[in-house]
Design an enzyme around this catalytic site. Structure first.
Site, PDB file in Angstrom:
ATOM      1  N   HIS A 196     -28.999 -24.587  37.776  1.00  0.00           N
ATOM      2  CA  HIS A 196     -29.272 -24.328  35.515  1.00  0.00           C
ATOM      3  C   HIS A 196     -29.972 -26.176  35.427  1.00  0.00           C
ATOM      4  O   HIS A 196     -31.059 -26.044  34.914  1.00  0.00           O
ATOM      5  CB  HIS A 196     -28.681 -24.174  35.411  1.00  0.00           C
ATOM      6  N   LEU A 213     -22.522 -23.749  34.653  1.00  0.00           N
ATOM      7  CA  LEU A 213     -23.731 -24.326  35.481  1.00  0.00           C
ATOM      8  C   LEU A 213     -24.195 -25.404  37.431  1.00  0.00           C
ATOM      9  O   LEU A 213     -22.337 -25.983  36.822  1.00  0.00           O
ATOM     10  CB  LEU A 213     -24.180 -25.763  35.053  1.00  0.00           C
ATOM     11  N   LYS A 242     -34.411 -16.611  40.792  1.00  0.00           N
ATOM     12  CA  LYS A 242     -32.947 -16.091  41.175  1.00  0.00           C
ATOM     13  C   LYS A 242     -33.187 -14.695  40.981  1.00  0.00           C
ATOM     14  O   LYS A 242     -33.020 -14.210  41.729  1.00  0.00           O
ATOM     15  CB  LYS A 242     -31.366 -17.044  41.390  1.00  0.00           C
TER      16      LYS A 242
END
Lengths: 279, 279
Positions: B38, B34, B150
């Site tokens: 995130h 992460l 993304k």
């Protein structure tokens, strides 16, 4: 009165209200042309759920044969009267554009259990079934779904699908309902001529005989060959398959070392009938 | 404390209790490793849901390259500390056998939007994504799901899937988070050498320049050719694609007559990076 709903948006609102009250929703997916087999599923749903939705949608995606799709019997007014008599809450009967709107691009497929028998004879059939059933589960948000054992392989595909995709619905398989002479009820039976209808019970009768012979220790191959010959002699034009398959794994077997099911598909004139029984 | 759950059965019980209390569940599907991208999704979920589940599952089915799967960074203890700091309720981190138990046989596929770009470069990738995302929606019963822009094409695939299969979840696309020098945050960035990391921002910088040129009326083909040359001169080994695609229909376009997105994939050494921006 059974309420008729045509759009998933309207159905979602209806179901959301039920769910806020903590109700368990049962669904019976059908293609209409309802007979006592379907009604037995509606009764099971009525007993095991707080609210019952019966869906009627003749799903083009699961027909590999345009003629079969065109000739599939449809009589919604009659179906609705039957469902009303059974105390079904909602008949969800969407149009094709509601289920497959422009831009629709997804497909659900199940390998393995969907490949032999019906899967081999009707290419793409079970992709259509798996996709529309996934959609109906999403649209109805049902906690229980009722399917007949008449379509045994379909039942296995749906159970696999639900387990594999973690869909929060419990799939309930219900026994095949038969006419007094043993013919499995099917929406396609109305397409049989009187002579064909009179001859059709030979399929089930011979399947029973073969199953009994196998249980009595006869060689399965020989018992099935005898049954096949008798089915053809009895008026069927072609036996597409008549096979003993394991309950677990759905593999072709030649004895009863594991629990098995006897499954058949055969053509009576231009009507294709299927059946299956425990062995 | 963020609770770690490893089985779908345990998760189902947890979610059922929340739902009985009328809570809206948000899910953030991830593959771990992460970063702030995130965490921005977790924050959005926190703001827009009553309970937040972050899933970490490095999904073998969506890797077309065994080496990429093997090298994918994993550090669950670190991830858990980050999620705990964000007030995430549950980290759902199942093993491969929990997600794909023996007998698993289903696949969800989305035609159209999944076919070009990442779909063409990574055969089977989006089938893996669509299948695991369907499963995670079933397992978490989330009402909202948060995905980063993304992975723009993935976001389109998931939105198509949810609409097509009538999955009762609202998909929320969230902006790409970038390093101060413009590089889009990605779990794969840690695999870049210091030199590669220093060079990598040229991708975004050139995409911005090309987008501006196109907005200013330059020929799109020429602007993209210029950008591609500069990206290669800036240290990338290969540009897999650098394309202008329509938002609607995801078709290759050569002007801004319809809203469009500029998308790129390029190799820096043995690390494949992707990015996309509005034009």
């Amino acid at each position: 009165m059974t309420e008729v709903i045509r759009t998933s948006a309207e159905l979602r609102d209806k179901v959301a209200a039920w769910k806020r009250s903590g109700m368990l929703v049962g669904v019976v997916p059908t293609m209409g042309a309802l007979h006592d087999g379907h009604l037995s599923l509606a009764r099971a749903a009525r007993e095991q759920s707080d609210r019952v939705i019966v869906t009627i949608f003749v799903n083009p995606m699961q027909f590999n044969n345009a003629d079969d799709l065109a000739k599939y019997p449809r009589d919604e007014a009659h179906d609705l009267a039957l469902l009303d008599a059974e105390g079904v809450d909602v008949l969800f009967a969407p149009g094709v554009d509601e289920v497959y709107p422009e831009g629709f691009a997804s497909k659900v497929s199940v390998a393995g259990v969907s490949e032999p028998l019906e899967g081999a004879m009707r290419p793409g059939h079970f992709d259509g079934v798996a996709t529309v059933v996934s959609k109906l589960f999403g649209m109805t948000q049902a906690g229980r779904a009722f399917f007949g054992e008449k379509d045994w392989q379909q039942l296995q595909v749906v159970q696999r699908l639900v387990e594999d995709l973690n869909i929060p619905v419990r799939v309930m398989g219900c026994p095949t309902i038969r006419e007094p002479d043993g013919l499995a009820m099917s929406s396609r039976n109305v397409r049989l001529s009187p002579e064909e209808r009179a001859a059709a019970p030979v399929l089930y009768a011979q399947m029973q005989q073969a199953a009994q012979a196998i249980r009595d220790g006869a060689d399965a191959g020989a018992a099935l060959a005898t049954a096949k010959a008798a089915i053809l002699a009895g008026g069927f034009r072609e036996v597409e398959y008549l096979e003993l398959r394991s309950i677990d794994g759905f593999l072709q077997v030649s004895d009863l070392a594991t629990p098995a099911r006897l499954l058949a598909a055969a053509w009576m004139g231009d009507v294709r009938l299927i059946d299956n029984i425990a062995v």
